[in-house]
Design a protein around this motif. Sequence first.
Motif, PDB file in Angstrom:
ATOM      1  N   ASP A 105      -5.522  22.860  23.959  1.00 44.36           N
ATOM      2  CA  ASP A 105      -6.967  23.011  24.209  1.00 44.36           C
ATOM      3  C   ASP A 105      -7.303  23.097  25.688  1.00 44.36           C
ATOM      4  N   LEU A 106      -6.419  23.649  26.456  1.00 45.29           N
ATOM      5  CA  LEU A 106      -6.721  23.806  27.879  1.00 45.29           C
ATOM      6  C   LEU A 106      -7.449  25.129  28.091  1.00 45.29           C
ATOM      7  N   PRO A 107      -8.464  25.156  28.932  1.00 45.89           N
ATOM      8  CA  PRO A 107      -9.136  26.428  29.202  1.00 45.89           C
ATOM      9  C   PRO A 107      -8.267  27.347  30.059  1.00 45.89           C
TER      10      PRO A 107
ATOM     11  N   ALA B  63     -21.522  34.580  24.129  1.00 45.61           N
ATOM     12  CA  ALA B  63     -21.024  35.803  24.770  1.00 45.61           C
ATOM     13  C   ALA B  63     -21.135  36.973  23.804  1.00 45.61           C
ATOM     14  N   ALA B  64     -20.772  36.744  22.552  1.00 44.88           N
ATOM     15  CA  ALA B  64     -20.827  37.826  21.564  1.00 44.88           C
ATOM     16  C   ALA B  64     -22.264  38.299  21.384  1.00 44.88           C
TER      17      ALA B  64
ATOM     18  N   PRO C 211     -19.237  23.698  24.455  1.00 45.72           N
ATOM     19  CA  PRO C 211     -17.982  23.848  23.694  1.00 45.72           C
ATOM     20  C   PRO C 211     -17.575  25.322  23.655  1.00 45.72           C
ATOM     21  N   ARG C 212     -16.268  25.568  23.531  1.00 42.32           N
ATOM     22  CA  ARG C 212     -15.767  26.932  23.615  1.00 42.32           C
ATOM     23  C   ARG C 212     -16.351  27.811  22.534  1.00 42.32           C
ATOM     24  N   ARG C 213     -16.484  27.259  21.354  1.00 43.63           N
ATOM     25  CA  ARG C 213     -16.971  28.081  20.242  1.00 43.63           C
ATOM     26  C   ARG C 213     -18.376  28.569  20.545  1.00 43.63           C
TER      27      ARG C 213
END
Lengths: 503, 185
Positions: free
Chosen positions: B148-150, A71-72, A63-65
């Motif tokens: 929500d697209l990358p 990354a952080a 997931p992006r979060r």
Amino acid sequence: MSTWTERKVARALSERAPIEPPEGLLDKLKSEIPADVGSRLPATALREIRSAQVVAMPDRRMPRRQLRLLAASLILMLGGGLFALFVMRSGVSMEKVAEEDAAAPAAPSGAAAPAPRGAEPPDRAAEPVPASPPAVEEKRDQALRSLGYTSNVEEAPKEAERQLVSGDLPVLPESRRDAADEEDARSRVQAKAALPSASVAAPAPAPPPPSEPQADLAEEVEGGVEGGVAGGVVGGVPGGVVRSGARMEEAPRRPVVANEVGLDGDTASYTVARNDLREGRLPPREVIRVEEFVNHFSYGDPPPAQGDFALRAEGAPSIFTQEPRTYLLRFNLRAREGRTGTPQTIAEEAKMQVEFSPTAVARWRLIGSEGGGGTVDAGEIEAGQSVTALYEVQLTPRAAGKIASLHLRYQVPVTGELRENMQDLRVSDLVPKWENASPGFRLASLAAEFAETLRGSSHAGDLHKILRRARRVAGEMAGWPRAADVAEFVRLVETAARLQEKK
Amino acid sequence: MRDPSDGEEGRLLAALAAGDRQAAERLVERTYHGVFALLRRLCGDSDLAADLTQETYRKAWDGLSGFDSRAKFSTWLCRIAYNTFLNHLRRPRRLVPLEEKIETTVADPAPAADETFGQIVAGDRLRRAVLALPDDLRFLVTALFWGDLPVREIAEQEGVTTVAIRKRLKKALQMLARTLEEEVR
């Protein structure tokens, strides 16, 4: 005090309550699927889908979060490690310098000793002449040392920092030139130390008469090695109508920072024009920005084998004019790819500048400078970024040796270390014929010419000629990365030619 | 260039091309939630968002022959949804009878009913600011944050590099911050 920042805006955009579609919507959508939907997929898309299935992998993306948090964490760890290394090496180099000062009898000839921390730059006039011309890399190191850098470039004296940040370049001392640049050097020594960072806007004199002998220049260009880049030679001047109003600037009699290249990387103008052409209309002239057309494409410039950046320079006869000794020069900066898979800024306060030799270059213009010249703000460079700048130059009749050099100065993030990269372009690197220049060079020229034509500028060309040349280049670049962009470019030129005929 | 990691979508499209209607239904199931959410955030009204969602899919089936496999199907749908919304804005408005409007309000299960007044106002202001952006930046912001697209998929859809997308995003956020700041003053 400002309450809205970029970060706050991004957070506000990301924070949102979950949204559920109303009941029954899914059933309605399913009921409206046409019976023949399968036959509507284009064959090309189908082939791509099938070939992608062969290498299809399950979606294991985080997931992006979580990706952002990871990354952080990595950046913090890396930052901490670099800081510790910096502190350690500062301590070690202090000891080393103290030891060398105690042990060394006198300064050796031909080499500059590393400057002690906090010391002023060494007196350039006192340094001895080297026994033989230094290699390119040694020249670069010597240039850095003359700015007061140590061999590890850990900390630059304040004077050198000021020079770098302000974009000024000190004049290299006589001892650091090679024989081919002797004439340049005489004018350099007479130049002032502080150089202007803005574009030069000196009034252009009348161009030299075309009947002047070109034997020396032609001989040097013809005698070069085939290739395309810094060392490549291609032959001849292409045919075409002489276009007036080249609007080139005269290169003054001292070395000058001719122009600062924008690192913005935006290509929105090309996107807008492409959308208009796809929809069957010519784009309005005011949206066309030539440099954004040029920077839309990938020209096959490889990333650096080591270090953060690869600089590249190449040149061939100009397609915009038939004036004698007039060439297009392409300069490229290519940043290394990202290492952790997340966006990375690998340079801050970056400035990319081109410096012309006044003895080799009579006049020059930056292609795409219609948006405004002058000083460009220092910018950031991200991993994978590539920036191309095109210049048109008219060489002097007896131009020899170095024509120009590309300089990149930047600050390394986290450590704040100041660095400089440079790449020279020499007369022997020029290609005698445009047709034999590298495919990337020719594509860049055609992208610029196409944009100038859409703008209706004084450098506008013939769309059918552009199309013929573009087709040839597209054929050569088939199979390259982003070859689809080149194929699309050909279609757009074709569309523009057709639309222009209808007008 | 298609993302090789999206095997499921590829399999469904391949099955669809072979005439499998259930594959089309499965594609709708996978994507309609995102399309609806994007339109709901753009227009601020659930019923309108539902109508626009239906219109989006109708256009998608009609325009399937123009599907460029460089982007994912869901990304392509997002673009169609966005354009559908813009076309809706440009349409001449039909008059909504008062009774119908009340019904819509009462039946609307939108989350905004549970939000504080301040949040509603702030959300509305942000939405207006986004809609006031230039087109290329507006699509980017809505696709990234509301669709929500990358970044990578948006770059493929737009035919530009991810670096260019990030630069545009920075520009968009700066413009939004400026606009919202001016409204506060």
